[in-house]
Design an enzyme around this catalytic site. Structure first.
Site, PDB file in Angstrom:
ATOM      1  N   LYS A  31     -39.807  45.349  37.446  1.00  0.00           N
ATOM      2  CA  LYS A  31     -40.815  45.901  38.634  1.00  0.00           C
ATOM      3  C   LYS A  31     -40.081  45.697  39.881  1.00  0.00           C
ATOM      4  CE  LYS A  31     -44.625  44.456  37.125  1.00  0.00           C
ATOM      5  NZ  LYS A  31     -44.235  43.884  35.625  1.00  0.00           N
TER       6      LYS A  31
ATOM      7  N   ARG B  70     -53.498  47.332  37.019  1.00  0.00           N
ATOM      8  CA  ARG B  70     -53.242  46.991  35.492  1.00  0.00           C
ATOM      9  C   ARG B  70     -54.418  47.364  34.785  1.00  0.00           C
ATOM     10  NH1 ARG B  70     -49.151  41.791  35.117  1.00  0.00           N
ATOM     11  NH2 ARG B  70     -48.594  41.952  37.276  1.00  0.00           N
TER      12      ARG B  70
ATOM     13  N   ARG C  85     -35.097  34.172  34.450  1.00  0.00           N
ATOM     14  CA  ARG C  85     -35.254  34.522  35.822  1.00  0.00           C
ATOM     15  C   ARG C  85     -35.333  33.341  36.761  1.00  0.00           C
ATOM     16  NH1 ARG C  85     -40.258  38.298  36.851  1.00  0.00           N
ATOM     17  NH2 ARG C  85     -41.276  36.766  35.583  1.00  0.00           N
TER      18      ARG C  85
ATOM     19  N   ARG D  73     -40.883  30.407  37.548  1.00  0.00           N
ATOM     20  CA  ARG D  73     -41.991  30.692  37.650  1.00  0.00           C
ATOM     21  C   ARG D  73     -42.879  29.847  36.398  1.00  0.00           C
ATOM     22  NH1 ARG D  73     -43.135  36.991  38.277  1.00  0.00           N
ATOM     23  NH2 ARG D  73     -44.582  36.541  36.868  1.00  0.00           N
TER      24      ARG D  73
ATOM     25  N   ARG E  80     -48.740  36.927  27.977  1.00  0.00           N
ATOM     26  CA  ARG E  80     -48.692  38.070  29.075  1.00  0.00           C
ATOM     27  C   ARG E  80     -48.296  39.259  28.338  1.00  0.00           C
ATOM     28  NH1 ARG E  80     -44.261  35.251  32.488  1.00  0.00           N
ATOM     29  NH2 ARG E  80     -44.092  37.167  33.831  1.00  0.00           N
TER      30      ARG E  80
HETATM   31  P1  AP5 Z   1     -38.276  41.479  37.479  1.00  0.00           P
HETATM   32  O1  AP5 Z   1     -37.965  42.288  38.426  1.00  0.00           O
HETATM   33  O2  AP5 Z   1     -38.699  40.212  38.234  1.00  0.00           O
HETATM   34  O3  AP5 Z   1     -39.486  41.902  36.388  1.00  0.00           O
HETATM   35  P2  AP5 Z   1     -41.056  42.373  36.830  1.00  0.00           P
HETATM   36  O4  AP5 Z   1     -41.296  43.446  36.128  1.00  0.00           O
HETATM   37  O5  AP5 Z   1     -41.166  42.126  38.220  1.00  0.00           O
HETATM   38  O6  AP5 Z   1     -41.747  40.929  35.955  1.00  0.00           O
HETATM   39  P3  AP5 Z   1     -42.930  40.035  36.317  1.00  0.00           P
HETATM   40  O7  AP5 Z   1     -42.653  38.996  35.131  1.00  0.00           O
HETATM   41  O8  AP5 Z   1     -42.879  39.695  37.694  1.00  0.00           O
HETATM   42  O9  AP5 Z   1     -44.163  40.777  35.701  1.00  0.00           O
HETATM   43  P4  AP5 Z   1     -45.412  40.236  35.544  1.00  0.00           P
HETATM   44  O10 AP5 Z   1     -46.291  41.642  35.434  1.00  0.00           O
HETATM   45  O11 AP5 Z   1     -45.677  39.892  34.174  1.00  0.00           O
HETATM   46  O12 AP5 Z   1     -45.675  39.351  36.721  1.00  0.00           O
HETATM   47  P5  AP5 Z   1     -46.327  39.640  38.169  1.00  0.00           P
HETATM   48  O13 AP5 Z   1     -45.989  38.607  38.986  1.00  0.00           O
HETATM   49  O14 AP5 Z   1     -46.574  40.824  38.372  1.00  0.00           O
HETATM   50  O15 AP5 Z   1     -37.052  41.254  36.664  1.00  0.00           O
HETATM   51  C1  AP5 Z   1     -37.234  40.146  35.215  1.00  0.00           C
HETATM   52  C2  AP5 Z   1     -35.976  39.717  34.913  1.00  0.00           C
HETATM   53  O16 AP5 Z   1     -35.145  40.694  34.597  1.00  0.00           O
HETATM   54  C3  AP5 Z   1     -35.291  38.962  36.392  1.00  0.00           C
HETATM   55  O17 AP5 Z   1     -34.558  37.835  36.093  1.00  0.00           O
HETATM   56  C4  AP5 Z   1     -34.334  40.396  36.864  1.00  0.00           C
HETATM   57  O18 AP5 Z   1     -33.208  39.793  37.362  1.00  0.00           O
HETATM   58  C5  AP5 Z   1     -34.084  40.563  35.497  1.00  0.00           C
HETATM   59  N1  AP5 Z   1     -33.738  42.120  35.349  1.00  0.00           N
HETATM   60  C6  AP5 Z   1     -34.480  43.093  36.047  1.00  0.00           C
HETATM   61  N2  AP5 Z   1     -33.932  44.409  35.937  1.00  0.00           N
HETATM   62  C7  AP5 Z   1     -33.012  44.329  35.002  1.00  0.00           C
HETATM   63  C8  AP5 Z   1     -32.276  45.212  34.254  1.00  0.00           C
HETATM   64  N3  AP5 Z   1     -32.174  46.446  34.513  1.00  0.00           N
HETATM   65  N4  AP5 Z   1     -31.262  44.625  33.276  1.00  0.00           N
HETATM   66  C9  AP5 Z   1     -31.102  43.505  33.023  1.00  0.00           C
HETATM   67  N5  AP5 Z   1     -31.976  42.460  33.618  1.00  0.00           N
HETATM   68  C10 AP5 Z   1     -33.042  42.773  34.699  1.00  0.00           C
HETATM   69  O19 AP5 Z   1     -48.160  38.914  37.417  1.00  0.00           O
HETATM   70  C11 AP5 Z   1     -48.213  37.282  37.220  1.00  0.00           C
HETATM   71  C12 AP5 Z   1     -49.588  37.283  36.795  1.00  0.00           C
HETATM   72  O20 AP5 Z   1     -50.633  37.389  38.127  1.00  0.00           O
HETATM   73  C13 AP5 Z   1     -50.172  37.943  35.817  1.00  0.00           C
HETATM   74  O21 AP5 Z   1     -50.002  37.447  34.467  1.00  0.00           O
HETATM   75  C14 AP5 Z   1     -51.707  37.939  36.115  1.00  0.00           C
HETATM   76  O22 AP5 Z   1     -52.257  36.780  35.482  1.00  0.00           O
HETATM   77  C15 AP5 Z   1     -51.602  38.082  37.609  1.00  0.00           C
HETATM   78  N6  AP5 Z   1     -51.617  39.350  38.150  1.00  0.00           N
HETATM   79  C16 AP5 Z   1     -50.679  40.010  38.948  1.00  0.00           C
HETATM   80  N7  AP5 Z   1     -51.177  41.527  39.196  1.00  0.00           N
HETATM   81  C17 AP5 Z   1     -52.405  41.496  38.674  1.00  0.00           C
HETATM   82  C18 AP5 Z   1     -53.381  42.631  38.649  1.00  0.00           C
HETATM   83  N8  AP5 Z   1     -53.298  43.647  39.117  1.00  0.00           N
HETATM   84  N9  AP5 Z   1     -54.642  42.443  37.848  1.00  0.00           N
HETATM   85  C19 AP5 Z   1     -54.902  41.323  37.332  1.00  0.00           C
HETATM   86  N10 AP5 Z   1     -54.071  39.987  37.300  1.00  0.00           N
HETATM   87  C20 AP5 Z   1     -52.818  40.227  37.920  1.00  0.00           C
HETATM   88 MG    MG Z   2     -42.466  40.833  39.421  1.00  0.00          MG
END
Ligand code: AP5
Ligand code: MG
Length: 214
Positions: free
Chosen positions: A15, A91, A125, A160, A171
């Site tokens: 994302k 979400r 990552r 992270r 997750r």
């Molecule tokens: P990246 O682009 O970083 O992936 P991402 O989808 O952003 O992954 P996240 O881990 O950030 O998602 P998440 O939903 O678990 O965490 P969030 O921070 O939102 O890419 C990942 C890796 O892959 C990178 O190394 C990148 O280089 C690589 N990559 C990307 N695209 C690629 C491709 N096409 N091919 C190969 N490699 C690739 O949330 C964290 C926590 O916060 C949650 O667990 C929760 O506790 C809380 N939280 C956040 N939002 C909410 C909400 N709305 N409601 C409640 N709790 C929430």
């Molecule tokens: Mg992210």
């Protein structure tokens, strides 16, 4: 007219990485709830202290906390002017309903990817604490030029706290528990949900992306 875009997908689906690409072709403001929460954790705010407990366990932070944070962010002038691209929100159906009350959504982009492709992405990552740029140490195309440092500003990269095997499993289970309901919610509006193949988001051309975003 300014756009309201939602990026939806599993942990590590890409994302944040796709958001960076979209920002280059559309003037929307990128709002990542994960990034906002981590800023609060780093800053030691009350929100950050409460959120950390949930984040470390791979659970969702309570709806009311996240909804309040997003409402505040999208009420700012830059979003009013340029529109928004939400990453990691909504979400839950409750979050989606709350969002519908305050904003118009034009597209929900679902990044499809299998679980087995995600582990390496999560464990490899690294990201820049200054500019947020995302890298992957296991992928040649996504590695920093100098190991451990950001290409853009030379800041040391960090891993992270929730990017480990155990929290990733949690997750993933959290995502599986909520994702169908959210996608079904948006699928009631014809044409709203657009799926992209998470294994080729890096290769998608500007034209392809514009087509997906309408
Ligand atoms: P990246 O682009 O970083 O992936 P991402 O989808 O952003 O992954 P996240 O881990 O950030 O998602 P998440 O939903 O678990 O965490 P969030 O921070 O939102 O890419 C990942 C890796 O892959 C990178 O190394 C990148 O280089 C690589 N990559 C990307 N695209 C690629 C491709 N096409 N091919 C190969 N490699 C690739 O949330 C964290 C926590 O916060 C949650 O667990 C929760 O506790 C809380 N939280 C956040 N939002 C909410 C909400 N709305 N409601 C409640 N709790 C929430
Ligand atoms: Mg992210």
């Amino acid at each position: 007219m300014s756009k309201g875009i939602v990026l939806f997908g599993a942990p590590g689906a890409g994302k944040g990485t796709l958001a960076d690409k979209i920002k280059k072709i559309l003037p929307v403001v990128h709002v990542s709830t994960g990034d906002l929460l981590r800023e609060n954790v780093r800053g030691g705010t009350e929100v950050g202290k409460k959120a950390k407990e949930f984040m470390d366990q791979g659970k969702l932070v309570p709806d009311e906390m996240v909804i309040a944070m997003v409402k505040e962010r999208i009420s700012k002038d830059d979003v009013k002017k340029n529109g928004f691209m939400l990453d990691g929100f909504p979400r839950t159906v409750e979050q989606a309903q709350a969002l519908d009350k305050v904003a118009k959504i034009d597209a929900v982009v679902v990044i499809d990817i299998k679980k087995e492709d995600l582990r390496k992405r999560i464990l490899g990552r690294r990201s820049c604490t200054k500019c947020g740029k995302i890298y992957n140490i296991y992928n040649e195309k996504l590695m920093p030029k100098k190991a451990g440092f950001c290409d853009a500003d030379g800041t040391a990269l960090m891993q992270r706290d929730d990017d480990n095997e155990v929290t990733f499993e949690k997750r993933w289970n959290t995502y599986i528990g909520q994702s169908d309901a959210v996608i079904n919610y948006y699928s009631k509006k014809p044409g709203m949900v657009r799926h992209v193949d998470g294994t080729r988001t890096m290769e998608m051309s500007e034209q392809e992306l514009k087509k997906v975003l309408g």
